[in-house]
Design a protein around this motif. Structure first.
Motif, PDB file in Angstrom:
ATOM      1  N   VAL A   1      -5.009  25.398 -27.949  1.00  0.00           N
ATOM      2  CA  VAL A   1      -4.292  25.592 -29.208  1.00  0.00           C
ATOM      3  C   VAL A   1      -5.292  25.992 -30.281  1.00  0.00           C
ATOM      4  O   VAL A   1      -6.480  25.679 -30.187  1.00  0.00           O
ATOM      5  N   PRO A   2      -4.839  26.685 -31.311  1.00  0.00           N
ATOM      6  CA  PRO A   2      -5.747  27.098 -32.393  1.00  0.00           C
ATOM      7  C   PRO A   2      -6.315  25.890 -33.139  1.00  0.00           C
ATOM      8  O   PRO A   2      -5.725  24.809 -33.153  1.00  0.00           O
ATOM      9  N   SER A   3      -7.440  26.086 -33.785  1.00  0.00           N
ATOM     10  CA  SER A   3      -8.049  25.003 -34.555  1.00  0.00           C
ATOM     11  C   SER A   3      -7.188  24.606 -35.744  1.00  0.00           C
ATOM     12  O   SER A   3      -7.280  23.480 -36.240  1.00  0.00           O
ATOM     13  N   LYS A   4      -6.324  25.500 -36.201  1.00  0.00           N
ATOM     14  CA  LYS A   4      -5.458  25.200 -37.345  1.00  0.00           C
ATOM     15  C   LYS A   4      -4.265  24.324 -36.964  1.00  0.00           C
ATOM     16  O   LYS A   4      -3.555  23.821 -37.849  1.00  0.00           O
ATOM     17  N   THR A   5      -4.027  24.126 -35.678  1.00  0.00           N
ATOM     18  CA  THR A   5      -2.881  23.336 -35.241  1.00  0.00           C
ATOM     19  C   THR A   5      -3.002  21.892 -35.720  1.00  0.00           C
ATOM     20  O   THR A   5      -4.032  21.257 -35.538  1.00  0.00           O
ATOM     21  N   GLU A   6      -1.935  21.371 -36.314  1.00  0.00           N
ATOM     22  CA  GLU A   6      -1.901  19.977 -36.741  1.00  0.00           C
ATOM     23  C   GLU A   6      -1.397  19.118 -35.578  1.00  0.00           C
ATOM     24  O   GLU A   6      -0.362  19.424 -34.974  1.00  0.00           O
ATOM     25  N   LEU A   7      -2.144  18.056 -35.273  1.00  0.00           N
ATOM     26  CA  LEU A   7      -1.825  17.189 -34.140  1.00  0.00           C
ATOM     27  C   LEU A   7      -1.397  15.817 -34.626  1.00  0.00           C
ATOM     28  O   LEU A   7      -2.032  15.225 -35.493  1.00  0.00           O
ATOM     29  N   ARG A   8      -0.329  15.291 -34.029  1.00  0.00           N
ATOM     30  CA  ARG A   8       0.105  13.913 -34.225  1.00  0.00           C
ATOM     31  C   ARG A   8       0.260  13.321 -32.835  1.00  0.00           C
ATOM     32  O   ARG A   8       1.189  13.664 -32.108  1.00  0.00           O
ATOM     33  N   ILE A   9      -0.662  12.448 -32.450  1.00  0.00           N
ATOM     34  CA  ILE A   9      -0.727  11.969 -31.071  1.00  0.00           C
ATOM     35  C   ILE A   9      -0.653  10.457 -31.034  1.00  0.00           C
ATOM     36  O   ILE A   9      -1.389   9.771 -31.745  1.00  0.00           O
ATOM     37  N   CYS A  10       0.231   9.936 -30.211  1.00  0.00           N
ATOM     38  CA  CYS A  10       0.313   8.497 -29.947  1.00  0.00           C
ATOM     39  C   CYS A  10       0.119   8.284 -28.455  1.00  0.00           C
ATOM     40  O   CYS A  10       0.968   8.664 -27.643  1.00  0.00           O
ATOM     41  N   CYS A  11      -1.031   7.713 -28.088  1.00  0.00           N
ATOM     42  CA  CYS A  11      -1.331   7.416 -26.687  1.00  0.00           C
ATOM     43  C   CYS A  11      -0.827   6.010 -26.375  1.00  0.00           C
ATOM     44  O   CYS A  11      -1.414   5.027 -26.835  1.00  0.00           O
ATOM     45  N   ARG A  12       0.216   5.912 -25.618  1.00  0.00           N
ATOM     46  CA  ARG A  12       0.745   4.610 -25.244  1.00  0.00           C
ATOM     47  C   ARG A  12       0.054   4.109 -23.984  1.00  0.00           C
ATOM     48  O   ARG A  12      -0.352   4.890 -23.124  1.00  0.00           O
ATOM     49  N   HIS A  13      -0.061   2.787 -23.908  1.00  0.00           N
ATOM     50  CA  HIS A  13      -0.783   2.179 -22.793  1.00  0.00           C
ATOM     51  C   HIS A  13      -0.073   2.465 -21.481  1.00  0.00           C
ATOM     52  O   HIS A  13       1.147   2.358 -21.376  1.00  0.00           O
ATOM     53  N   ASP A  14      -0.854   2.856 -20.468  1.00  0.00           N
ATOM     54  CA  ASP A  14      -0.339   3.054 -19.121  1.00  0.00           C
ATOM     55  C   ASP A  14      -0.425   1.745 -18.352  1.00  0.00           C
ATOM     56  O   ASP A  14      -1.512   1.210 -18.140  1.00  0.00           O
ATOM     57  N   THR A  15       0.701   1.231 -17.915  1.00  0.00           N
ATOM     58  CA  THR A  15       0.688  -0.041 -17.186  1.00  0.00           C
ATOM     59  C   THR A  15      -0.046   0.078 -15.849  1.00  0.00           C
ATOM     60  O   THR A  15      -0.611  -0.897 -15.369  1.00  0.00           O
ATOM     61  N   LYS A  16      -0.057   1.276 -15.283  1.00  0.00           N
ATOM     62  CA  LYS A  16      -0.707   1.475 -13.990  1.00  0.00           C
ATOM     63  C   LYS A  16      -2.108   2.052 -14.117  1.00  0.00           C
ATOM     64  O   LYS A  16      -2.825   2.168 -13.123  1.00  0.00           O
ATOM     65  N   PHE A  17      -2.491   2.438 -15.330  1.00  0.00           N
ATOM     66  CA  PHE A  17      -3.793   3.066 -15.502  1.00  0.00           C
ATOM     67  C   PHE A  17      -4.740   2.084 -16.165  1.00  0.00           C
ATOM     68  O   PHE A  17      -4.590   1.744 -17.331  1.00  0.00           O
ATOM     69  N   THR A  18      -5.722   1.614 -15.426  1.00  0.00           N
ATOM     70  CA  THR A  18      -6.636   0.598 -15.942  1.00  0.00           C
ATOM     71  C   THR A  18      -8.073   1.084 -15.990  1.00  0.00           C
ATOM     72  O   THR A  18      -8.988   0.297 -16.213  1.00  0.00           O
ATOM     73  N   GLU A  19      -8.271   2.386 -15.764  1.00  0.00           N
ATOM     74  CA  GLU A  19      -9.623   2.913 -15.764  1.00  0.00           C
ATOM     75  C   GLU A  19     -10.115   3.108 -17.204  1.00  0.00           C
ATOM     76  O   GLU A  19      -9.439   2.809 -18.173  1.00  0.00           O
ATOM     77  N   THR A  20     -11.302   3.663 -17.338  1.00  0.00           N
ATOM     78  CA  THR A  20     -11.887   3.887 -18.652  1.00  0.00           C
ATOM     79  C   THR A  20     -11.088   4.905 -19.460  1.00  0.00           C
ATOM     80  O   THR A  20     -10.389   5.749 -18.902  1.00  0.00           O
ATOM     81  N   TYR A  21     -11.213   4.818 -20.773  1.00  0.00           N
ATOM     82  CA  TYR A  21     -10.546   5.759 -21.658  1.00  0.00           C
ATOM     83  C   TYR A  21     -11.442   6.954 -21.989  1.00  0.00           C
ATOM     84  O   TYR A  21     -11.109   7.762 -22.837  1.00  0.00           O
ATOM     85  N   THR A  22     -12.558   7.072 -21.315  1.00  0.00           N
ATOM     86  CA  THR A  22     -13.506   8.146 -21.620  1.00  0.00           C
ATOM     87  C   THR A  22     -12.949   9.556 -21.463  1.00  0.00           C
ATOM     88  O   THR A  22     -13.476  10.471 -22.109  1.00  0.00           O
ATOM     89  N   PRO A  23     -11.903   9.815 -20.639  1.00  0.00           N
ATOM     90  CA  PRO A  23     -11.390  11.197 -20.590  1.00  0.00           C
ATOM     91  C   PRO A  23     -10.902  11.717 -21.931  1.00  0.00           C
ATOM     92  O   PRO A  23     -10.812  12.931 -22.126  1.00  0.00           O
ATOM     93  N   LEU A  24     -10.606  10.818 -22.862  1.00  0.00           N
ATOM     94  CA  LEU A  24     -10.132  11.252 -24.164  1.00  0.00           C
ATOM     95  C   LEU A  24     -11.256  11.793 -25.041  1.00  0.00           C
ATOM     96  O   LEU A  24     -11.032  12.676 -25.875  1.00  0.00           O
ATOM     97  N   TYR A  25     -12.473  11.303 -24.841  1.00  0.00           N
ATOM     98  CA  TYR A  25     -13.569  11.628 -25.762  1.00  0.00           C
ATOM     99  C   TYR A  25     -13.967  13.100 -25.749  1.00  0.00           C
ATOM    100  O   TYR A  25     -14.176  13.688 -26.819  1.00  0.00           O
TER     101      TYR A  25
END
Length: 410
Positions: free
Chosen positions: A247-271
């Motif tokens: 997406v372009p750099s001008k795109t405005e983002l509103r993101i809510c990451c909800r907890h995954d009940t089955k995903f317990t690994e590190t959150y580093t993929p977001l960084y």
């Protein structure tokens, strides 16, 4: 007598549209209003007499129709049947109806709609399953459709109806009917002109893909015209989706990451996604409006923002809808993250180091009643002590002590 001649006051017919008031100003205004078909082209549930009158005054201009069947009265049904007798004239259609009336509604809309530009379908009570919009809707012939909004209902995710959209909003789709990230990406390949994309509780989790470490699914989908992107979805779905779109750099983002009940690994993929977005090596770049970090158990969180208003909302309530007033203000990102209380200091520290926060002015530390969330004074000072623009801090009584130590001189 020259000039406008004013009409005597009298009570107006029940069910008249508000703009019918112009008829009672003077004879001149009435003549002008009656001869302007577009003034009467917005149709909503009204009395049978006014429905007939409005339709006759529209001549042959395109129609904008709003139907709210919350009460399911005979008058509402008669209105809907009357205004949909000629589907080819409909340009904007907004339907709000209970699940029980869905089949009857859709059966009246099986002919082509060549002028239809905007379609909003809102199911008031859906139950465990979302309402399926049939393929027979408008005979799959809506060449002018550009805006599609679906609330508690869904269509076939490979439908040609999804081709060529500029605005797409999916909200509160039952989990069994939500598109997968793969299906969503396939849809978006046919929406190169998409400007607004809103996915609010409408995207299924992608834990298995994220856990495999191979979440670059195929060639990235390029959305060169995208101005707004809002997602409320499981963490895994957010990461996999953002990893596969450009997406372009001008795109405005509103993101809510909800907890995954089955995903317990590190959150580093977001960084890496955040680093790519903000280009932290540059002093000039996108600006974050709000960063919300929240644990699921217990319900506690920290809010960092450029606005004091964001710190007045208890964060331990569920992720809310994205407010309309937050758009078009040059705000690059509002980010909500839910996570378990395990390793919270490490996780929060990583996020705060990834996102440039020097401009943030307000901070709030929230907690549910009788819930403690001890963060060490050393962590608080190290993480938030560099916020040179910080002007406002809101704390609960439970958190006073570590913050007092962190804020003390020396």
């Amino acid at each position: 007598m020259s000039g406008p001649q004013f009409l005597p006051r009298y009570s107006r017919t029940s069910g008249a549209p508000p703009w019918a008031n112009v008829l009672y100003t003077c004879h001149h205004w009435r003549d002008v209003a009656v001869s302007c078909p577009s003034l009467w082209s917005f149709l909503f549930v009204s009395s049978p007499r006014w429905t007939e009158e409005l339709l006759s005054r529209t001549k042959m201009v395109p129609l904008r129709i709003r139907v709210d069947m919350g009460c399911s009265t005979q008058e509402e049904m008669m209105f809907f049947e009357k205004v949909t007798t000629d589907v080819t004239r409909i340009q904007d259609l907004s339907l709000k109806f209970p699940r029980s009336l869905a089949e009857g509604f859709f059966s009246k809309l099986e002919t082509p709609a060549p002028l239809l530009h905007t379609l909003r379908l809102f199911v008031t009570k859906s139950g465990a399953e979302s309402v399926l919009v049939p393929d027979t809707l408008f005979n799959r012939d809506t060449p002018a459709l550009r805006t599609l909004e679906l609330y508690r209902c869904h269509i076939s995710w490979c439908s040609p109806t999804l081709t060529g959209l500029t605005i797409l909003r999916l909200r509160d789709i039952a989990s069994s009917s939500q598109p997968t990230v793969t299906e969503l990406l396939a849809m978006l390949r046919h929406m190169l002109d998409l400007a607004h994309l809103y996915l609010e509780n409408a995207l299924s989790g992608a834990e298995h893909i994220l856990a495999s470490q191979h979440y670059l699914l195929s060639e990235c989908v390029d959305l060169p015209q995208l101005l707004r992107l809002a997602i409320i979805a499981p963490f895994s779905a957010v990461v996999v989706f953002l990893s596969n779109v450009t997406v372009p750099s001008k795109t405005e983002l509103r993101i809510c990451c909800r907890h995954d009940t089955k995903f317990t690994e590190t959150y580093t993929p977001l960084y890496p996604l955040l680093e790519q977005r903000f280009n932290t090596t540059s002093d000039v770049g996108p600006v974050i409006r709000t960063l919300n970090m929240k644990t699921t158990e217990p319900d506690v969180g920290i809010v960092l923002s450029t606005s004091e208003r964001d710190c007045d909302v208890p964060f331990y309530s569920k992720c809310g809808r994205h407010r309309h007033e937050d758009w078009d203000r040059g705000i690059s990102l509002k980010l909500d993250i839910e996570f378990e209380s395990v390793s919270r200091e490490e996780l929060m520290g990583d996020i705060c180091r990834t996102i440039p926060m020097l401009h943030l002015r307000t901070l709030a530390h929230f907690a549910a009643i009788d819930t403690s969330w001890p963060l060490s004074p050393c962590f608080l000072k190290t993480t938030f002590g560099t916020l040179q623009e910080l002007r406002f801090i809101k704390l609960t009584e439970l958190h006073m002590s570590p913050w007092a130590t962190a804020l003390a001189p020396g």
